[in-house]
Design an enzyme around this catalytic site. Structure first.
Site, PDB file in Angstrom:
ATOM      1  N   PHE A 358      59.220  31.438  46.843  1.00  0.00           N
ATOM      2  CA  PHE A 358      59.789  30.097  46.855  1.00  0.00           C
ATOM      3  C   PHE A 358      59.432  29.307  48.100  1.00  0.00           C
ATOM      4  O   PHE A 358      59.857  28.182  48.258  1.00  0.00           O
ATOM      5  CB  PHE A 358      61.306  30.171  46.725  1.00  0.00           C
ATOM      6  CG  PHE A 358      61.746  30.641  45.370  1.00  0.00           C
ATOM      7  CD1 PHE A 358      61.776  29.767  44.299  1.00  0.00           C
ATOM      8  CD2 PHE A 358      62.114  31.962  45.167  1.00  0.00           C
ATOM      9  CE1 PHE A 358      62.166  30.200  43.047  1.00  0.00           C
ATOM     10  CE2 PHE A 358      62.507  32.396  43.916  1.00  0.00           C
ATOM     11  CZ  PHE A 358      62.531  31.511  42.846  1.00  0.00           C
ATOM     12  N   ASP A 472      65.239  38.925  42.261  1.00  0.00           N
ATOM     13  CA  ASP A 472      64.037  39.360  42.980  1.00  0.00           C
ATOM     14  C   ASP A 472      64.412  40.304  44.112  1.00  0.00           C
ATOM     15  O   ASP A 472      63.946  40.154  45.239  1.00  0.00           O
ATOM     16  CB  ASP A 472      63.252  38.146  43.497  1.00  0.00           C
ATOM     17  CG  ASP A 472      61.826  38.526  43.935  1.00  0.00           C
ATOM     18  OD1 ASP A 472      61.369  39.641  43.576  1.00  0.00           O
ATOM     19  OD2 ASP A 472      61.179  37.727  44.625  1.00  0.00           O
TER      20      ASP A 472
END
Ligand SMILES: *[C@@H]1O[C@H](CO)[C@@H](O)[C@H](O)[C@H]1NC(C)=O
Ligand SMILES: *[C@@H]1O[C@H](CO)[C@@H](O)[C@H](O)[C@H]1NC(C)=O
Ligand SMILES: *[C@@H]1O[C@H](CO)[C@@H](O)[C@H](O)[C@H]1NC(C)=O
Ligand SMILES: *[C@@H]1O[C@H](CO)[C@@H](O)[C@H](O)[C@H]1NC(C)=O
Ligand SMILES: *[C@@H]1O[C@H](CO)[C@@H](O)[C@H](O)[C@H]1NC(C)=O
Length: 662
Positions: A358, A472
């Site tokens: 991200f 994750d």
């Protein structure tokens, strides 16, 4: 001709009218006895006559006395202008207040006034008394002029957060104002402009007469602050004064005092919110702490209920105000981009800590010296400003000692940035997959890390109000602090990136192969149990000292069909009872952890990576088994998921998530 002359005259009159400073007597009071001695007035007016020029000539502060005490006509005057005054404006302000005083306090013995002038750049102070007050702290009388309007209802509904930010602003201004500035005659002064979570700018100004000691100045200002809190809390501003000091705050810049003031953000959340941390040291939950814990817990419960209700009503993102209503008093910081750039040295490459799916993470240092980790999100979270702020606000509510703490955010220009506490020891993968560093991880340390991660996940899944699924979890997302306590990082990203968390199915898989549960990797189905799977993989890595990647390399020489996941590797040896082949030979033995306990860990790991989703245990069960003396039987593991390697273009495609932190 005559017409245009008339217009010009009218315009210049209008201009004159507009230019005439409008003085606002923020506080003006005549007090004390009436004097019947004409000469008292004469002494006073004599002092007044030269006062404005004397104040300017003496750097902004002046005191003088005149008359005979024995004749009852000795008068003492003190006057000053705000620091940074313009000479002419200061004089004009004083002349105005002198006129006012003469007319209003014709035969009173004392008066003081702190005057502000809204259209010009001045504030000034005048006081006269029949006794010397020089160097003396004088707290009475006090004068309070609140703004007649109340704060907006969106703010007043959530006064806890406002209160915390307001108090922090006031404390900061008070601290700075009462620190003597020796380079200025006007020693005690400060003006601040602060961004609150709910309000763009809040202005505060504090000043003391320079003849005081710092301690007296502080005391005086604190009294003014208390006055406001006691009497007018909820108003949208006020001027409060005492003979020795002045405090004013408002939602608009009340004079040019703020022209050169840089805006700062409200302070970071207080560490008080670790209340949900029901960790091992239960000692903290004793005695007087109970009340402190119970109250916020009740509030949290309430917030949680509200949250659930709101979710039912509105499935999608709600406005910021609602989110703020849920807030139970934690404040959140919005950082200036300038501050972030300064802290990270313009995202200097050498400050880069890692790169994740991200965005990149940089180390930064705030002017206060506090170290931070700055995550610069990849563009296109697809969120509007409000939604982003809203989500971050919710994430800052997650506070647990095994979660990396989110301190605040910045969204300016097209940047979206998250600011976290800095965790000193880097991520778990740097230890567990390194031949040398792995030796530091004794079984004791490994056990503690596994347990801590489990607690962090349990909090995310079950205890927090948001019920976050991490999606994750992996060794590189577990940070170790100076004492090797684990902190889970990078949670809540899916929320921030506007992925639907409520349906349990997604078209955008985030995660890392090897850690992803098969039903998630293949069908995009996620649940707390897919996190449990990832936890199991991480746990097995800690025990074997191998990552899926390393395993692949080792197996390179073997035949193609023998390539296997770590879970399969462990499973095969487990059913054949070849534990010694599973366990990391480099893990230093420890007195506290017996081989039986290591076997228990493997057992738990295998339960987590079972193919059958419903058979995987919850984090709560895992923690129960991890309690060292819990003497319960665990279920027998069923076969692990045998993941087939993804084809080159898997669908849905996972985000790349190379070794990262945060
Ligand atoms: C101001 O007051 C102090 C203390 O009373 C005194 O020493 C000083 O002379 C005064 N200043 C003037 C200009 O009178
Ligand atoms: C000032 O006035 C008060 C009240 O009128 C009186 O009690 C006091 O003695 C006066 N002080 C001096 C120094 O004249
Ligand atoms: C502000 O200062 C007061 C008094 O020192 C203290 O009680 C309070 O906790 C402080 N508040 C904040 C938000 O710093
Ligand atoms: C207020 O105090 C802060 C901290 O000491 C300082 O940085 C700032 O320049 C001061 N502002 C003014 C207007 O004096
Ligand atoms: C702001 O800074 C400028 C430049 O230093 C200065 O000329 C001006 O007087 C300052 N304004 C105030 C209100 O202090």
């Amino acid at each position: 001709m005559g017409k245009s002359c008339l217009v010009t005259t009218f315009l210049s009159l209008l201009l004159l009218f507009l230019q005439t400073p409008k003085y606002v007597n923020a506080s003006f009071i005549c007090y004390g006895d009436f004097f019947n001695n004409v000469n008292y007035g004469v002494s006073r007016d004599f002092l007044f006559s030269s006062l404005p020029s004397n104040v300017v000539a003496n750097g902004g502060f002046y005191n003088a006395s005149f008359g005979r005490e024995s004749k009852d006509n000795r008068v003492h005057v003190v006057a000053l202008c705000r620091r940074g005054y313009e000479k002419q404006a200061c004089k004009t302000c004083l002349e105005h207040v002198i006129d006012d005083t003469k007319s209003k306090c014709t035969n009173r013995k004392e008066s003081f006034s702190w005057v502000t002038d809204q259209s010009d750049d001045v504030s000034c102070f005048l006081r006269y008394t029949n006794r010397s007050t020089f160097g003396k702290l004088e707290l009475s009388p006090n004068v309070i002029n609140p703004n007649p309007d109340n704060l907006d209802s969106s703010i007043s509904k959530n006064m806890i957060m406002f209160s915390e930010e307001w108090n922090a602003m006031v404390n900061r201004t008070l601290e700075a104002a009462s620190t003597a500035e020796t380079s200025s005659v006007l020693k005690y002064y400060n003006a601040t402009k602060t961004e609150f979570t709910q309000i763009p700018d809040v202005y505060a100004l504090m000043q003391c007469t320079p003849d005081l000691s710092p301690g007296d100045c502080k005391r005086c200002l604190r009294e003014c602050v208390n006055d406001f809190q006691k009497r007018d809390w909820g108003k949208r501003g006020a001027g409060i004064s005492r003979p020795s000091c002045y405090f004013r705050w408002d939602l608009y810049p009340f004079y040019k005092a703020f022209d050169n003031v840089t805006r700062v953000s409200a302070p970071p959340p207080q560490a008080s919110s670790t209340i949900l941390d029901c960790g091992r040291d239960k000692k903290r939950f004793q005695g007087s702490n109970i009340a402190i814990i119970v109250v916020p817990t009740v509030i949290n419960l309430f917030v949680f209920v509200v949250l659930i209700l709101s979710w039912k009503r509105k499935p999608s993102h709600t406005g910021i105000n609602e989110a703020l209503d849920w807030n139970d008093g934690q404040s959140m910081v919005r950082f200036d981009l300038g501050m972030i750039l300064m802290a990270t040295n313009n995202f200097f490459l050498e400050n880069k800590l890692g790169q994740g799916g991200f965005g990149s993470v940089y180390k930064g240092i705030l002017p206060s010296g506090q170290e931070i980790a700055v995550k610069r999100l990849i563009k296109g979270s697809g969120q509007g400003n409000m939604e982003f702020k809203n989500e971050v606000l919710l994430l800052t509510r997650l506070q647990h000692k095994n979660l990396v703490k989110l301190l605040g955010f910045c969204n300016e220009k097209d940047e979206e940035i998250l600011v976290y506490e800095f965790v000193p020891n880097a991520s778990l993968d740097r230890f567990i997959f390194d031949e040398e560093k792995r030796r530091i991880l004794t079984w004791d340390v490994r056990y503690t890390i596994i347990e801590g991660v489990a607690r962090g996940l349990q909090y995310l899944h079950e205890d927090s109000q948001l019920r976050i699924i991490h999606r994750d979890l992996k060794a590189s997302n577990i940070l170790l602090d100076a004492d090797m306590n684990p902190k889970v990082a990078d949670f809540g990203m899916a929320r921030l990136f506007n992925m639907d968390e409520t349906r349990g199915q997604t078209s955008r898989v985030v995660g890392t192969y090897g850690y992803m549960a098969p039903e998630y990797a293949t069908y995009g189905q996620f649940s707390a149990k897919s996190d449990v799977y990832s936890f199991g993989v991480m746990l097995l890595e800690m025990i074997c000292g191998k990552s899926n990647k390393n395993l692949e390399k080792e197996e390179e020489e073997k035949e193609e069909e023998e390539k296997e996941e770590l879970s399969a590797f462990v499973w095969k040896r487990w059913i054949e009872g070849r534990f010694e082949e599973i366990v990391d030979p480099l893990a230093a033995p420890s007195n506290n952890i017996s081989i039986n306990e290591v076997v228990k860990l493997i057992h738990i790991g295998l339960l987590c990576v079972q193919e059958n989703v419903s058979k995987r245990p919850s984090m709560t069960s895992i923690l129960f088994w991890l309690e060292r003396h819990a003497n319960t039987t665990m279920p027998v593991p069923t076969p692990v998921a045998l993941l087939t390697r993804p084809s080159p273009s898997p669908s849905p495609s996972p985000s790349p998530s190379p070794s990262s932190s945060l």
